[in-house]
Design a protein around this motif. Structure first.
Motif, PDB file in Angstrom:
ATOM      1  N   GLY A 122      44.878  25.763  -1.344  1.00 36.49           N
ATOM      2  CA  GLY A 122      44.053  24.619  -1.683  1.00 36.49           C
ATOM      3  C   GLY A 122      43.210  24.131  -0.540  1.00 36.49           C
ATOM      4  O   GLY A 122      42.660  23.049  -0.581  1.00 36.49           O
ATOM      5  N   ALA A 123      43.047  24.915   0.513  1.00 34.19           N
ATOM      6  CA  ALA A 123      42.334  24.440   1.691  1.00 34.19           C
ATOM      7  C   ALA A 123      41.005  25.148   1.909  1.00 34.19           C
ATOM      8  O   ALA A 123      40.371  24.950   2.915  1.00 34.19           O
ATOM      9  N   ALA A 124      40.540  25.952   0.966  1.00 36.86           N
ATOM     10  CA  ALA A 124      39.340  26.773   1.195  1.00 36.86           C
ATOM     11  C   ALA A 124      38.120  25.929   1.502  1.00 36.86           C
ATOM     12  O   ALA A 124      37.348  26.252   2.395  1.00 36.86           O
ATOM     13  N   ALA A 125      37.901  24.845   0.779  1.00 32.31           N
ATOM     14  CA  ALA A 125      36.705  24.048   1.011  1.00 32.31           C
ATOM     15  C   ALA A 125      36.773  23.319   2.342  1.00 32.31           C
ATOM     16  O   ALA A 125      35.758  23.035   2.956  1.00 32.31           O
ATOM     17  N   ALA A 126      37.957  23.032   2.806  1.00 31.70           N
ATOM     18  CA  ALA A 126      38.102  22.269   4.042  1.00 31.70           C
ATOM     19  C   ALA A 126      37.949  23.118   5.291  1.00 31.70           C
ATOM     20  O   ALA A 126      37.629  22.598   6.344  1.00 31.70           O
ATOM     21  N   VAL A 127      38.179  24.433   5.206  1.00 31.03           N
ATOM     22  CA  VAL A 127      38.182  25.263   6.400  1.00 31.03           C
ATOM     23  C   VAL A 127      37.383  26.544   6.196  1.00 31.03           C
ATOM     24  O   VAL A 127      37.939  27.572   5.857  1.00 31.03           O
ATOM     25  N   PRO A 128      36.066  26.498   6.405  1.00 30.24           N
ATOM     26  CA  PRO A 128      35.342  27.757   6.368  1.00 30.24           C
ATOM     27  C   PRO A 128      35.693  28.567   7.616  1.00 30.24           C
ATOM     28  O   PRO A 128      35.603  28.076   8.731  1.00 30.24           O
ATOM     29  N   LEU A 129      36.130  29.786   7.433  1.00 34.23           N
ATOM     30  CA  LEU A 129      36.603  30.587   8.542  1.00 34.23           C
ATOM     31  C   LEU A 129      35.552  31.597   8.983  1.00 34.23           C
ATOM     32  O   LEU A 129      35.140  32.437   8.188  1.00 34.23           O
ATOM     33  N   PRO A 130      35.099  31.536  10.253  1.00 29.67           N
ATOM     34  CA  PRO A 130      34.172  32.538  10.753  1.00 29.67           C
ATOM     35  C   PRO A 130      34.886  33.854  11.019  1.00 29.67           C
ATOM     36  O   PRO A 130      36.111  33.896  11.071  1.00 29.67           O
ATOM     37  N   PRO A 131      34.135  34.945  11.194  1.00 27.42           N
ATOM     38  CA  PRO A 131      34.778  36.230  11.459  1.00 27.42           C
ATOM     39  C   PRO A 131      35.497  36.248  12.794  1.00 27.42           C
ATOM     40  O   PRO A 131      35.156  35.505  13.711  1.00 27.42           O
ATOM     41  N   LYS A 132      36.475  37.131  12.899  1.00 21.54           N
ATOM     42  CA  LYS A 132      37.253  37.289  14.131  1.00 21.54           C
ATOM     43  C   LYS A 132      36.376  37.872  15.235  1.00 21.54           C
ATOM     44  O   LYS A 132      35.570  38.753  14.996  1.00 21.54           O
ATOM     45  N   VAL A 133      36.555  37.356  16.447  1.00 22.10           N
ATOM     46  CA  VAL A 133      35.815  37.854  17.603  1.00 22.10           C
ATOM     47  C   VAL A 133      36.771  38.642  18.478  1.00 22.10           C
ATOM     48  O   VAL A 133      37.791  38.111  18.908  1.00 22.10           O
ATOM     49  N   PRO A 134      36.500  39.923  18.743  1.00 21.45           N
ATOM     50  CA  PRO A 134      37.392  40.719  19.589  1.00 21.45           C
ATOM     51  C   PRO A 134      37.510  40.120  20.989  1.00 21.45           C
ATOM     52  O   PRO A 134      36.552  39.557  21.519  1.00 21.45           O
ATOM     53  N   ALA A 135      38.688  40.248  21.589  1.00 21.62           N
ATOM     54  CA  ALA A 135      38.938  39.692  22.921  1.00 21.62           C
ATOM     55  C   ALA A 135      37.946  40.205  23.949  1.00 21.62           C
ATOM     56  O   ALA A 135      37.554  39.484  24.862  1.00 21.62           O
ATOM     57  N   ALA A 136      37.507  41.429  23.816  1.00 20.32           N
ATOM     58  CA  ALA A 136      36.596  42.021  24.799  1.00 20.32           C
ATOM     59  C   ALA A 136      35.243  41.316  24.837  1.00 20.32           C
ATOM     60  O   ALA A 136      34.535  41.397  25.833  1.00 20.32           O
ATOM     61  N   THR A 137      34.873  40.580  23.761  1.00 18.33           N
ATOM     62  CA  THR A 137      33.572  39.923  23.745  1.00 18.33           C
ATOM     63  C   THR A 137      33.639  38.485  24.241  1.00 18.33           C
ATOM     64  O   THR A 137      32.628  37.832  24.385  1.00 18.33           O
ATOM     65  N   ARG A 138      34.830  37.974  24.488  1.00 22.20           N
ATOM     66  CA  ARG A 138      34.960  36.603  24.976  1.00 22.20           C
ATOM     67  C   ARG A 138      34.523  36.527  26.425  1.00 22.20           C
ATOM     68  O   ARG A 138      34.730  37.448  27.194  1.00 22.20           O
ATOM     69  N   GLN A 139      33.956  35.388  26.791  1.00 13.77           N
ATOM     70  CA  GLN A 139      33.448  35.213  28.142  1.00 13.77           C
ATOM     71  C   GLN A 139      34.175  34.063  28.826  1.00 13.77           C
ATOM     72  O   GLN A 139      34.781  33.224  28.181  1.00 13.77           O
ATOM     73  N   SER A 140      34.068  34.007  30.149  1.00 15.53           N
ATOM     74  CA  SER A 140      34.734  32.948  30.906  1.00 15.53           C
ATOM     75  C   SER A 140      34.124  31.585  30.604  1.00 15.53           C
ATOM     76  O   SER A 140      34.702  30.567  30.907  1.00 15.53           O
ATOM     77  N   GLY A 141      32.946  31.546  29.999  1.00 18.48           N
ATOM     78  CA  GLY A 141      32.292  30.293  29.657  1.00 18.48           C
ATOM     79  C   GLY A 141      32.735  29.736  28.326  1.00 18.48           C
ATOM     80  O   GLY A 141      32.041  28.911  27.741  1.00 18.48           O
ATOM     81  N   ASP A 142      33.897  30.181  27.812  1.00 13.99           N
ATOM     82  CA  ASP A 142      34.398  29.702  26.527  1.00 13.99           C
ATOM     83  C   ASP A 142      34.527  28.182  26.530  1.00 13.99           C
ATOM     84  O   ASP A 142      34.811  27.567  27.549  1.00 13.99           O
ATOM     85  N   THR A 143      34.344  27.595  25.355  1.00 17.88           N
ATOM     86  CA  THR A 143      34.654  26.189  25.168  1.00 17.88           C
ATOM     87  C   THR A 143      36.169  26.061  25.297  1.00 17.88           C
ATOM     88  O   THR A 143      36.907  26.926  24.845  1.00 17.88           O
ATOM     89  N   VAL A 144      36.629  24.979  25.912  1.00 11.73           N
ATOM     90  CA  VAL A 144      38.050  24.841  26.224  1.00 11.73           C
ATOM     91  C   VAL A 144      38.706  23.730  25.409  1.00 11.73           C
ATOM     92  O   VAL A 144      38.030  22.870  24.855  1.00 11.73           O
ATOM     93  N   LEU A 145      40.009  23.769  25.391  1.00 11.65           N
ATOM     94  CA  LEU A 145      40.844  22.723  24.822  1.00 11.65           C
ATOM     95  C   LEU A 145      41.542  22.064  26.002  1.00 11.65           C
ATOM     96  O   LEU A 145      42.124  22.741  26.841  1.00 11.65           O
ATOM     97  N   VAL A 146      41.457  20.730  26.101  1.00 14.57           N
ATOM     98  CA  VAL A 146      42.062  20.007  27.220  1.00 14.57           C
ATOM     99  C   VAL A 146      43.465  19.551  26.814  1.00 14.57           C
ATOM    100  O   VAL A 146      43.638  18.924  25.769  1.00 14.57           O
ATOM    101  N   ASP A 147      44.465  19.884  27.650  1.00 12.43           N
ATOM    102  CA  ASP A 147      45.847  19.545  27.309  1.00 12.43           C
ATOM    103  C   ASP A 147      46.262  18.201  27.916  1.00 12.43           C
ATOM    104  O   ASP A 147      45.469  17.523  28.570  1.00 12.43           O
ATOM    105  N   CYS A 148      47.524  17.832  27.713  1.00 10.45           N
ATOM    106  CA  CYS A 148      48.064  16.546  28.188  1.00 10.45           C
ATOM    107  C   CYS A 148      47.998  16.383  29.700  1.00 10.45           C
ATOM    108  O   CYS A 148      47.950  15.265  30.196  1.00 10.45           O
ATOM    109  N   SER A 149      48.019  17.484  30.414  1.00 11.82           N
ATOM    110  CA  SER A 149      47.984  17.431  31.885  1.00 11.82           C
ATOM    111  C   SER A 149      46.571  17.563  32.428  1.00 11.82           C
ATOM    112  O   SER A 149      46.382  17.789  33.614  1.00 11.82           O
ATOM    113  N   TRP A 150      45.578  17.434  31.559  1.00  6.40           N
ATOM    114  CA  TRP A 150      44.163  17.530  31.919  1.00  6.40           C
ATOM    115  C   TRP A 150      43.799  18.908  32.447  1.00  6.40           C
ATOM    116  O   TRP A 150      42.964  19.057  33.322  1.00  6.40           O
TER     117      TRP A 150
END
Length: 152
Positions: free
Chosen positions: A22-50
């Motif tokens: 029942g969640a299809a409309a709420a979460v459009p899922l983009p295609p998977k990106v292989p690890a080899a194409t990821r770059q160091s400039g990725d957007t980050v997630l900030v944790d509790c310890s900053w």
């Protein structure tokens, strides 16, 4: 062509899974990106310890008391504007009170969005919003989908 077909197949499978919950409309899922194409400039997630994290396997939601966290995270997509993964929301029911409560695990789809420059490191962009969609049960009193602002 084969890569495009594989990406389309992954997206269709993810949408089918979301539709069955029942969640299809709420979460459009983009295609998977292989690890080899990821770059160091990725957007980050900030944790509790900053600290900045990219595709963490665990993430604390309740930094003050540790009574809610995401675990067993697997990311199907991590892009510059959004990220999508699945995992478990491990939440304490705090019954009769938090120190004596029981932790319960609920499967979730996690979506990260709305990247902005991070105040601590303006050269990095970090996600500022997290949406959890519960796919099989949910914490008592919780909606099927909840959106939280993330700290800066």
């Amino acid at each position: 062509m084969r890569s495009h077909m594989m990406g389309t197949a992954v997206t269709l499978c993810a949408v089918a899974l979301a539709a069955s919950t029942g969640a299809a409309a709420a979460v459009p899922l983009p295609p998977k990106v292989p690890a080899a194409t990821r770059q160091s400039g990725d957007t980050v997630l900030v944790d509790c310890s900053w600290h900045s994290q990219v595709q963490p396997s665990d993430f604390m939601l309740a930094c003050g008391d540790g009574n809610n966290r995401l675990s067993s995270l697997h990311w199907s997509y991590w892009g510059s504007n959004s990220a999508v993964g699945t995992g478990l929301d491990v939440a304490n029911d705090c019954d009769p009170y938090c120190a004596a409560g029981t932790f319960h695990s609920f499967p979730v789809v996690v979506r990260l969005e709305h990247p902005q420059p991070w105040k601590k490191h303006p050269q990095l962009r970090h996600y500022t919003q997290m949406t959890l969609i519960y796919t099989n049960g949910k914490p008592e009193g919780s909606a099927q989908a909840v959106t939280y602002p993330l700290w800066d």
